[in-house]
Design a protein around this motif. Structure first.
Motif, PDB file in Angstrom:
ATOM      1  N   GLY A  48     -66.283  95.621 -57.342  1.00  0.00           N
ATOM      2  CA  GLY A  48     -65.805  94.627 -56.384  1.00  0.00           C
ATOM      3  C   GLY A  48     -64.653  95.144 -55.543  1.00  0.00           C
ATOM      4  N   VAL A  49     -63.707  95.807 -56.190  1.00  0.00           N
ATOM      5  CA  VAL A  49     -62.563  96.383 -55.471  1.00  0.00           C
ATOM      6  C   VAL A  49     -63.034  97.403 -54.446  1.00  0.00           C
ATOM      7  CG1 VAL A  49     -60.554  97.914 -55.728  1.00  0.00           C
ATOM      8  CG2 VAL A  49     -60.855  95.975 -57.282  1.00  0.00           C
ATOM      9  N   MET A  50     -63.914  98.317 -54.865  1.00  0.00           N
ATOM     10  CA  MET A  50     -64.328  99.411 -53.995  1.00  0.00           C
ATOM     11  C   MET A  50     -65.195  98.916 -52.837  1.00  0.00           C
ATOM     12  SD  MET A  50     -65.016 102.225 -57.001  1.00  0.00           S
ATOM     13  CE  MET A  50     -65.628 103.511 -55.931  1.00  0.00           C
ATOM     14  N   ILE A  51     -66.090  97.969 -53.102  1.00  0.00           N
ATOM     15  CA  ILE A  51     -66.942  97.442 -52.034  1.00  0.00           C
ATOM     16  C   ILE A  51     -66.112  96.682 -51.012  1.00  0.00           C
ATOM     17  CG2 ILE A  51     -68.783  95.794 -51.512  1.00  0.00           C
ATOM     18  CD1 ILE A  51     -70.028  96.551 -54.235  1.00  0.00           C
ATOM     19  N   TYR A  52     -65.191  95.827 -51.497  1.00  0.00           N
ATOM     20  CA  TYR A  52     -64.383  95.019 -50.584  1.00  0.00           C
ATOM     21  C   TYR A  52     -63.497  95.907 -49.713  1.00  0.00           C
ATOM     22  CZ  TYR A  52     -61.706  91.082 -48.824  1.00  0.00           C
ATOM     23  OH  TYR A  52     -61.124  90.151 -47.990  1.00  0.00           O
ATOM     24  N   GLU A 100     -53.719 103.790 -46.181  1.00  0.00           N
ATOM     25  CA  GLU A 100     -52.849 102.641 -46.392  1.00  0.00           C
ATOM     26  C   GLU A 100     -52.362 102.639 -47.836  1.00  0.00           C
ATOM     27  OE1 GLU A 100     -50.403 100.129 -45.888  1.00  0.00           O
ATOM     28  OE2 GLU A 100     -51.676 100.230 -44.094  1.00  0.00           O
ATOM     29  N   PRO A 101     -51.096 103.013 -48.067  1.00  0.00           N
ATOM     30  CA  PRO A 101     -50.585 103.093 -49.439  1.00  0.00           C
ATOM     31  C   PRO A 101     -50.728 101.787 -50.231  1.00  0.00           C
ATOM     32  CG  PRO A 101     -49.072 104.159 -47.928  1.00  0.00           C
ATOM     33  CD  PRO A 101     -50.112 103.484 -47.081  1.00  0.00           C
ATOM     34  N   THR A 102     -50.754 100.646 -49.537  1.00  0.00           N
ATOM     35  CA  THR A 102     -50.831  99.366 -50.258  1.00  0.00           C
ATOM     36  C   THR A 102     -52.172  99.167 -50.947  1.00  0.00           C
ATOM     37  OG1 THR A 102     -51.512  98.266 -48.211  1.00  0.00           O
ATOM     38  CG2 THR A 102     -49.164  98.233 -48.753  1.00  0.00           C
ATOM     39  N   ILE A 103     -53.215  99.865 -50.481  1.00  0.00           N
ATOM     40  CA  ILE A 103     -54.518  99.730 -51.146  1.00  0.00           C
ATOM     41  C   ILE A 103     -54.769 100.882 -52.101  1.00  0.00           C
ATOM     42  CG2 ILE A 103     -55.444  98.508 -49.144  1.00  0.00           C
ATOM     43  CD1 ILE A 103     -57.074 101.015 -48.496  1.00  0.00           C
ATOM     44  N   ALA A 104     -53.834 101.827 -52.179  1.00  0.00           N
ATOM     45  CA  ALA A 104     -54.055 103.017 -53.003  1.00  0.00           C
ATOM     46  C   ALA A 104     -54.131 102.682 -54.488  1.00  0.00           C
ATOM     47  CB  ALA A 104     -52.945 104.034 -52.746  1.00  0.00           C
ATOM     48  N   ILE A 105     -53.222 101.853 -54.975  1.00  0.00           N
ATOM     49  CA  ILE A 105     -53.155 101.570 -56.413  1.00  0.00           C
ATOM     50  C   ILE A 105     -54.409 100.844 -56.908  1.00  0.00           C
ATOM     51  CG2 ILE A 105     -51.897 100.321 -58.208  1.00  0.00           C
ATOM     52  CD1 ILE A 105     -49.319 101.012 -56.728  1.00  0.00           C
ATOM     53  N   PRO A 106     -54.872  99.773 -56.228  1.00  0.00           N
ATOM     54  CA  PRO A 106     -56.109  99.126 -56.703  1.00  0.00           C
ATOM     55  C   PRO A 106     -57.313 100.060 -56.704  1.00  0.00           C
ATOM     56  CG  PRO A 106     -54.947  97.692 -55.172  1.00  0.00           C
ATOM     57  CD  PRO A 106     -54.259  99.020 -55.121  1.00  0.00           C
ATOM     58  N   ILE A 107     -57.433 100.910 -55.690  1.00  0.00           N
ATOM     59  CA  ILE A 107     -58.564 101.832 -55.636  1.00  0.00           C
ATOM     60  C   ILE A 107     -58.485 102.843 -56.773  1.00  0.00           C
ATOM     61  CG2 ILE A 107     -59.577 103.739 -54.313  1.00  0.00           C
ATOM     62  CD1 ILE A 107     -59.003 102.175 -51.799  1.00  0.00           C
ATOM     63  N   ALA A 108     -57.279 103.392 -57.001  1.00  0.00           N
ATOM     64  CA  ALA A 108     -57.105 104.356 -58.086  1.00  0.00           C
ATOM     65  C   ALA A 108     -57.416 103.707 -59.431  1.00  0.00           C
ATOM     66  CB  ALA A 108     -55.679 104.908 -58.075  1.00  0.00           C
ATOM     67  N   ALA A 109     -56.993 102.444 -59.606  1.00  0.00           N
ATOM     68  CA  ALA A 109     -57.287 101.733 -60.848  1.00  0.00           C
ATOM     69  C   ALA A 109     -58.785 101.528 -61.020  1.00  0.00           C
ATOM     70  CB  ALA A 109     -56.561 100.389 -60.860  1.00  0.00           C
ATOM     71  N   ALA A 110     -59.480 101.219 -59.914  1.00  0.00           N
ATOM     72  CA  ALA A 110     -60.928 101.023 -59.983  1.00  0.00           C
ATOM     73  C   ALA A 110     -61.638 102.315 -60.379  1.00  0.00           C
ATOM     74  CB  ALA A 110     -61.448 100.528 -58.633  1.00  0.00           C
TER      75      ALA A 110
END
Length: 266
Positions: free
Chosen positions: A45-49, A148-158
């Protein structure tokens, strides 16, 4: 430079989470498959969005000054499907029997084992297959973190959640073949090294030519890679681990959390 270092750090942490999978395999008698199913769905979900709402529109935005709105969107879409083509080709050349997400849990893996030679071969080939898969994933994580550093952490976690069962798939057969937790752990850990390696090589090769056009094409390709991984690996694996609805609930939760986090940083 700060963003580059942050992107490398997050990519390395995501890739080396294969070691977490090893620890789960060694020190738990049974895998919490329902939790893993939701987690993998959440990652998808994170990666698709992010791919559809941030990276793909961002690609068109970068390409617009050079090509105009209509052509920019065309090239963004072409790079999107080109990224899918690259990861599909990589997936095609890997032997199907050594698919990195074919083992569903440690206990299932143990029941499926035969000779020590076959076990070792399975573990090594799985490690190699995962390393090949993780190379473009590392570049994808790195590029998205740079945008965009603000989306880096969720993507890395995914990506990290995605790599945990891959660590299990590598370590279990090698452990049963050799009886060595240390050796199995290092094989699993090493398979994740290709992720930061992919980021490093991509950065060194592309750095001299990076401009808005190259960035736009990269963001489109990365979006395609992430969407392909989500549909080809994460969601099928999530369904195998648990009930169908659990993977979908995780998928929706991942999209919702990503949407809220992006909204908070507007």
């Amino acid at each position: 430079m700060h963003n580059v270092l942050l992107a490398f750090l997050l990519t390395a942490m995501a890739g080396l989470s294969t070691g977490i999978g090893s620890c789960i395999a060694f020190f738990t008698r049974r895998t919490n498959t329902k939790f893993l199913s939701v987690s993998l769905g959440f990652s998808a979900g994170v990666m698709i969005y992010v791919s559809m709402m941030e990276l793909l529109p961002g690609a068109a935005e970068y390409l617009t000054p050079s090509f105009g709105v209509k052509n920019a969107n065309l090239f963004a879409f072409l790079s999107f499907f080109g990224g899918m083509g690259v990861i599909a080709l990589i997936d095609k050349v890997i032997p199907e029997d050594e698919n990195p997400h074919s083992v569903t849990s440690p206990e299932h893996a143990a029941q499926a084992m035969s000779s020590e030679h076959q076990l070792m071969r399975t573990g090594v080939l799985t490690a190699l297959a995962i390393a090949i898969h993780n190379f473009p994933e590392g570049l994808a994580t790195f590029v998205s973190a740079l945008q965009e550093p603000t989306i880096a952490i969720p993507i890395a976690a995914a990506i990290a959640i995605h790599n945990i069962p891959e660590g299990i798939a590598v370590s279990v057969p090698i452990y049963y073949a050799t009886g060595s937790r240390r050796r199995a752990f290092w094989y699993s850990f090493a398979s994740g090294l290709s992720e930061p390696l992919g980021a490093l090589i991509g950065y060194l090769l592309l750095r001299p030519w990076v401009n808005d056009t190259v960035s736009g094409i990269l963001f489109g390709a990365v979006a395609g890679i992430m969407v392909f991984i989500s549909f080809d690996e994460l969601l099928p694996s999530a369904r195998e681990y648990g009930e169908h609805h659990l993977s979908i609930y995780g998928l929706i939760a991942g999209m919702f959390v990503m949407a809220v986090s992006l909204w908070l940083f507007l």
